[in-house]
Design a protein around this motif. Structure first.
Motif, mmCIF file in Angstrom:
data_model
loop_
_atom_site.group_PDB
_atom_site.id
_atom_site.type_symbol
_atom_site.label_atom_id
_atom_site.label_comp_id
_atom_site.label_asym_id
_atom_site.label_seq_id
_atom_site.Cartn_x
_atom_site.Cartn_y
_atom_site.Cartn_z
ATOM 1 N N UNK A 220 -4.266 7.817 -6.751
ATOM 2 C CA UNK A 220 -4.675 7.716 -5.348
ATOM 3 C C UNK A 220 -4.043 6.518 -4.644
ATOM 4 N N UNK A 221 -3.286 5.717 -5.382
ATOM 5 C CA UNK A 221 -2.658 4.547 -4.776
ATOM 6 C C UNK A 221 -3.635 3.435 -4.497
ATOM 7 N N UNK A 222 -4.714 3.396 -5.269
ATOM 8 C CA UNK A 222 -5.744 2.377 -5.058
ATOM 9 C C UNK A 222 -5.559 1.170 -5.968
ATOM 10 N N UNK A 223 -4.426 1.102 -6.646
ATOM 11 C CA UNK A 223 -4.153 -0.038 -7.497
ATOM 12 C C UNK A 223 -4.597 0.183 -8.924
ATOM 13 N N UNK A 224 -4.060 -0.625 -9.788
ATOM 14 C CA UNK A 224 -4.357 -0.537 -11.201
ATOM 15 C C UNK A 224 -3.772 -1.762 -11.864
ATOM 16 N N UNK B 251 0.825 -1.213 0.000
ATOM 17 C CA UNK B 251 0.000 0.000 0.000
ATOM 18 C C UNK B 251 0.861 1.266 0.000
ATOM 19 N N UNK B 252 1.963 1.237 0.758
ATOM 20 C CA UNK B 252 2.855 2.396 0.787
ATOM 21 C C UNK B 252 3.499 2.616 -0.587
ATOM 22 N N UNK C 46 1.006 4.178 -2.900
ATOM 23 C CA UNK C 46 0.844 5.604 -2.599
ATOM 24 C C UNK C 46 2.014 6.410 -3.144
ATOM 25 N N UNK C 47 3.225 5.916 -2.968
ATOM 26 C CA UNK C 47 4.413 6.615 -3.464
ATOM 27 C C UNK C 47 4.361 6.724 -4.984
ATOM 28 N N UNK C 48 4.042 5.624 -5.648
ATOM 29 C CA UNK C 48 3.961 5.635 -7.104
ATOM 30 C C UNK C 48 2.868 6.590 -7.581
ATOM 31 N N UNK C 49 1.724 6.560 -6.920
ATOM 32 C CA UNK C 49 0.634 7.472 -7.269
ATOM 33 C C UNK C 49 1.034 8.929 -7.135
ATOM 34 N N UNK C 50 1.738 9.249 -6.051
ATOM 35 C CA UNK C 50 2.206 10.626 -5.841
ATOM 36 C C UNK C 50 3.188 11.036 -6.935
#
Length: 103
Positions: free
Chosen positions: A48-52, A8-9, A12-16
């Protein structure tokens, strides 16, 4: 020491990072989705770091001009000359005839 993050972290980092890259290029999420050929919700979820999916990530990176990031995930494998020597089969020599005394 290597920092250990949870899945999850990392999401989030990748999303940011993707959101920051998009904003530096002055592109909104809708434009990015159109350029990448993905749904707007896919871009929102990714940021948003919610996956893809991997396909969505690749399409978004290509649309942002950063497909080179993918090469850093799996750099080309190079085999060292020493490793090649270890895996090389032992050379077989031709055997002498049984009747070598008549030569």
């Amino acid at each position: 020491m290597i920092e250990s993050k949870t899945v999850r972290e990392w999401e989030a980092v990748l999303g940011e990072q993707l959101r920051d890259l998009r904003l530096r290029q002055n592109i909104d999420q809708r434009q990015l989705a159109e350029q990448a050929g993905v749904a707007l919700n896919a871009v929102k979820n990714l940021e948003a770091g919610k996956g893809s999916t991997v396909v969505t990530l690749i399409k978004v990176l290509r649309a942002l001009g950063r497909a080179d990031w993918l090469a850093t995930l799996a750099p080309p494998v190079s085999i060292s000359p020493l490793q090649m020597l270890k895996t090389r089969s032992i050379r077989q020599r031709a055997s002498k005839g049984k009747d070598s005394s008549n030569v």
